[in-house]
Design a protein around this motif. Structure first.
Motif, mmCIF file in Angstrom:
data_model
loop_
_atom_site.group_PDB
_atom_site.id
_atom_site.type_symbol
_atom_site.label_atom_id
_atom_site.label_comp_id
_atom_site.label_asym_id
_atom_site.label_seq_id
_atom_site.Cartn_x
_atom_site.Cartn_y
_atom_site.Cartn_z
ATOM 1 N N ALA A 115 23.389 42.293 31.136
ATOM 2 C CA ALA A 115 24.464 42.409 32.129
ATOM 3 C C ALA A 115 24.292 41.387 33.244
ATOM 4 O O ALA A 115 25.279 40.805 33.722
ATOM 5 N N GLY A 116 23.054 41.138 33.662
ATOM 6 C CA GLY A 116 22.821 40.136 34.692
ATOM 7 C C GLY A 116 23.046 38.716 34.237
ATOM 8 O O GLY A 116 23.254 37.818 35.059
ATOM 9 N N ARG A 117 23.032 38.501 32.920
ATOM 10 C CA ARG A 117 23.262 37.149 32.382
ATOM 11 C C ARG A 117 24.718 36.906 31.997
ATOM 12 O O ARG A 117 25.067 35.791 31.631
ATOM 13 N N GLY A 118 25.570 37.958 32.011
ATOM 14 C CA GLY A 118 26.992 37.749 31.764
ATOM 15 C C GLY A 118 27.543 38.434 30.540
ATOM 16 O O GLY A 118 28.641 38.073 30.098
ATOM 17 N N SER A 119 26.856 39.423 29.980
ATOM 18 C CA SER A 119 27.397 40.167 28.851
ATOM 19 C C SER A 119 28.516 41.078 29.339
ATOM 20 O O SER A 119 28.290 41.964 30.177
ATOM 21 N N ALA A 120 29.730 40.878 28.838
ATOM 22 C CA ALA A 120 30.886 41.629 29.335
ATOM 23 C C ALA A 120 30.751 43.119 29.044
ATOM 24 O O ALA A 120 31.050 43.960 29.905
ATOM 25 N N ALA A 121 30.301 43.478 27.832
ATOM 26 C CA ALA A 121 30.199 44.893 27.467
ATOM 27 C C ALA A 121 29.148 45.611 28.320
ATOM 28 O O ALA A 121 29.395 46.712 28.833
ATOM 29 N N ASP A 122 27.987 45.002 28.488
ATOM 30 C CA ASP A 122 26.924 45.639 29.274
ATOM 31 C C ASP A 122 27.256 45.671 30.764
ATOM 32 O O ASP A 122 26.983 46.671 31.442
ATOM 33 N N LEU A 123 27.861 44.616 31.264
ATOM 34 C CA LEU A 123 28.223 44.597 32.681
ATOM 35 C C LEU A 123 29.336 45.601 32.972
ATOM 36 O O LEU A 123 29.363 46.220 34.044
ATOM 37 N N GLU A 124 30.236 45.797 32.028
ATOM 38 C CA GLU A 124 31.287 46.794 32.217
ATOM 39 C C GLU A 124 30.699 48.207 32.289
ATOM 40 O O GLU A 124 31.144 49.047 33.087
ATOM 41 N N ILE B 132 27.373 36.493 25.690
ATOM 42 C CA ILE B 132 27.044 36.094 27.061
ATOM 43 C C ILE B 132 28.128 35.150 27.571
ATOM 44 O O ILE B 132 28.462 34.165 26.914
ATOM 45 N N ASN B 133 28.679 35.463 28.727
ATOM 46 C CA ASN B 133 29.741 34.664 29.318
ATOM 47 C C ASN B 133 29.264 34.050 30.630
ATOM 48 O O ASN B 133 28.360 34.576 31.289
ATOM 49 N N ASN B 134 29.896 32.957 30.975
ATOM 50 C CA ASN B 134 29.659 32.374 32.288
ATOM 51 C C ASN B 134 30.343 33.253 33.335
ATOM 52 O O ASN B 134 31.545 33.512 33.244
ATOM 53 N N MET B 135 29.592 33.708 34.313
ATOM 54 C CA MET B 135 30.132 34.649 35.302
ATOM 55 C C MET B 135 30.954 33.901 36.352
ATOM 56 O O MET B 135 30.557 33.761 37.512
ATOM 57 N N THR B 136 32.093 33.403 35.911
ATOM 58 C CA THR B 136 33.017 32.724 36.801
ATOM 59 C C THR B 136 33.794 33.754 37.612
ATOM 60 O O THR B 136 33.846 34.937 37.263
ATOM 61 N N PRO B 137 34.434 33.348 38.712
ATOM 62 C CA PRO B 137 35.257 34.307 39.472
ATOM 63 C C PRO B 137 36.364 34.939 38.638
ATOM 64 O O PRO B 137 36.671 36.120 38.812
ATOM 65 N N ARG B 138 36.947 34.187 37.717
ATOM 66 C CA ARG B 138 38.006 34.754 36.875
ATOM 67 C C ARG B 138 37.448 35.831 35.949
ATOM 68 O O ARG B 138 38.065 36.883 35.743
ATOM 69 N N PHE B 139 36.261 35.589 35.387
ATOM 70 C CA PHE B 139 35.627 36.578 34.522
ATOM 71 C C PHE B 139 35.318 37.861 35.285
ATOM 72 O O PHE B 139 35.556 38.974 34.787
ATOM 73 N N MET B 140 34.817 37.742 36.492
ATOM 74 C CA MET B 140 34.495 38.921 37.283
ATOM 75 C C MET B 140 35.757 39.651 37.737
ATOM 76 O O MET B 140 35.788 40.889 37.790
ATOM 77 N N ARG B 141 36.822 38.913 38.067
ATOM 78 C CA ARG B 141 38.064 39.570 38.464
ATOM 79 C C ARG B 141 38.636 40.411 37.334
ATOM 80 O O ARG B 141 39.186 41.504 37.572
ATOM 81 N N THR C 38 48.470 62.718 48.186
ATOM 82 C CA THR C 38 49.078 61.532 47.577
ATOM 83 C C THR C 38 48.001 60.769 46.819
ATOM 84 O O THR C 38 46.939 60.477 47.375
ATOM 85 N N THR C 39 48.288 60.445 45.560
ATOM 86 C CA THR C 39 47.331 59.746 44.693
ATOM 87 C C THR C 39 47.844 58.344 44.405
ATOM 88 O O THR C 39 48.991 58.173 44.001
ATOM 89 N N ILE C 40 47.006 57.356 44.623
ATOM 90 C CA ILE C 40 47.350 55.955 44.360
ATOM 91 C C ILE C 40 46.365 55.420 43.338
ATOM 92 O O ILE C 40 45.147 55.538 43.512
ATOM 93 N N TRP C 41 46.898 54.819 42.272
ATOM 94 C CA TRP C 41 46.068 54.261 41.201
ATOM 95 C C TRP C 41 46.027 52.750 41.314
ATOM 96 O O TRP C 41 46.952 52.121 41.841
ATOM 97 N N GLY C 42 44.949 52.181 40.814
ATOM 98 C CA GLY C 42 44.843 50.726 40.768
ATOM 99 C C GLY C 42 45.793 50.136 39.746
ATOM 100 O O GLY C 42 46.284 50.822 38.841
ATOM 101 N N GLY C 43 46.058 48.854 39.873
ATOM 102 C CA GLY C 43 46.978 48.179 38.974
ATOM 103 C C GLY C 43 46.272 47.566 37.791
ATOM 104 O O GLY C 43 45.046 47.574 37.675
ATOM 105 N N ALA C 44 47.074 47.027 36.873
ATOM 106 C CA ALA C 44 46.551 46.372 35.681
ATOM 107 C C ALA C 44 46.209 44.925 36.000
ATOM 108 O O ALA C 44 46.447 44.423 37.102
ATOM 109 N N ARG C 45 45.625 44.244 35.002
ATOM 110 C CA ARG C 45 45.230 42.850 35.214
ATOM 111 C C ARG C 45 46.438 41.964 35.441
ATOM 112 O O ARG C 45 46.423 41.078 36.292
ATOM 113 N N THR C 46 47.500 42.175 34.680
ATOM 114 C CA THR C 46 48.692 41.357 34.819
ATOM 115 C C THR C 46 49.907 42.260 34.919
ATOM 116 O O THR C 46 49.868 43.437 34.536
#
Length: 395
Positions: free
Chosen positions: A80-89, A285-294, A317-325
């Motif tokens: 996860a610290g090296r950029g694995s998306a599944a483990d970091l999630e 393993i992915n490069n942990m760019t700002p787009r990847f982290m977002r 009142t309940t407010i949910w987060g939005g989707a990626r796009t």
């Protein structure tokens, strides 16, 4: 803590070391505290136990299987610290209360408004969620009196998060049959068991709300309003200065039989890197760019609600987060002038192709109809229509 075996102590330090390289500061703090809590809790149990129970706990915590699980967890944190998306999630799920211990703590905080309905401690709540029918004598009151819980369940039922990996919520109240298979009234004990099983399943699927400040932090990371935190730089491994004897062994012993501690030859400062030196990520393993982290933050934010209470009406009142796009929420944006210019005149080019395809369908349909008519008249359709000579009928 009592003295740990060498291998278990190494694994414990590997967990703490891997937690320092996580790219999220909240995740670094949570994983560190959780690791220390788990080891200290096991140590306190060993100190308080006596006799056979102490031996059983010692065999459990210091077993090869348990040490293997600790090493597995440390490797997951390292990936996860090296950029694995599944483990970091998974780490972000634990940090922001979408699973694990913190999710149970948030559910318990949600139920604290009705003190009679809350289990005694966190272990009791964990047993309720995991073993929904373990103790039939334990009765649960109707949770409909908790207005905040009711508002959250109704909101989650309507706004099912896209990234939610658990079963969706379908109802707010348990379905209790009026009669059993013999036509008699449903026994009270069976009704209580159905209610207990229903609420255990509901609490297991529930996504508890986060505090407002933490939800705003997630929204800033997911939408790009807040700059992504830089991942901690990795510390260099401590090396000792090689002695003259070590240098002599390095140059005299064959390379296939030596294990030298001398640092490998590096690239000089004057070397200009090329495109061949850019390694591609492997093993997930992915490069942990700002787009990847977002994108990772957006997945967590989409599954995270926050709740606020009106001071006058006392409603929630309940407010949910939005989707990626926006396209994932069903919102289709209008094309810009550049897009319209790019696809201008495309319809005129597509129409002749569609006409030819429709003509081919009509030909095949007419041919099938003629063959059916020929079979009904008990004639030889192949010779009659010229298929034997390879002639295709013209329609």
């Amino acid at each position: 803590m009592p003295q740990l075996p060498d291998e278990l102590r190494h694994a414990y330090r590997a967990l703490l070391r891997a937690a320092t390289y996580l790219p999220d500061s909240a995740a670094r703090t949570y994983i560190h505290n959780y690791t220390v809590f788990r080891f200290r809790d096991a140590a306190n149990k060993l100190l308080s136990a006596k006799g056979d129970s102490a031996e059983r706990l010692l065999a459990r915590y210091h077993s090869r299987e348990n040490i293997h699980k600790v090493w597995q967890a440390s490797r997951k944190l390292e990936r996860a610290g090296r950029g694995s998306a599944a483990d970091l999630e998974k780490v972000l799920y634990l940090t922001y209360g979408r699973s694990g211990k913190r999710r149970r703590e948030l559910v318990q905080r949600l139920l604290e408004r009705d003190e009679d309905d809350v289990p005694v401690n966190q272990e009791a709540l964990k047993d309720l969620i995991q073993n929904n029918s373990q103790n039939e004598k334990k009765e649960l009151r109707n949770y409909k009196d908790n207005l905040q819980l009711k508002a959250l369940i109704q909101s989650q039922k309507v706004n099912q998060p896209l990234g939610n990996k658990v079963t969706k919520l379908k109802s707010f109240s348990p379905k209790i049959p009026e009669t059993n298979i013999w036509g008699r009234a449903t026994p009270l004990k069976l009704q209580a068991s159905i209610k207990q099983r229903f609420w255990a399943n509901t609490l297991e699927r529930l996504l508890p709300p986060l505090p407002q400040y933490e939800w705003e932090r997630l929204r800033g990371f997911a939408t790009g309003a807040t700059s992504i935190e830089d991942a901690p730089s990795r510390r260099a491994k401590a090396l000792q200065e090689p002695s003259d004897i070590t240098l002599l062994e390095y140059f005299t012993i064959p390379t296939n039989r030596q294990r030298s501690e001398i640092e490998e030859i590096g690239i000089g400062e004057g070397y200009i890197p090329t495109s061949l030196d850019k390694g591609t990520p492997s093993n997930g393993i992915n490069n942990m760019t700002p787009r990847f982290m977002r994108r990772l933050y957006a997945v967590i934010w989409n599954m995270t609600p926050t709740m606020s209470q009106d001071e006058l009406t006392k409603g929630w009142t309940t407010i949910w987060g939005g989707a990626r796009t926006a396209i994932l929420t069903g919102q289709v944006t209008a094309p810009s002038a550049v897009d319209i210019e790019l696809f201008e005149g495309l319809n005129e080019q597509v129409k002749p192709i569609m006409k030819q395809s429709m003509l081919g369908k009509r030909v095949r349909k007419k041919t099938k109809t003629m063959l059916k008519e020929a079979r009904s008249k008990q004639k030889a359709p192949l010779e009659e229509f010229g298929y034997a000579q390879g002639i295709v009928p013209v329609i």
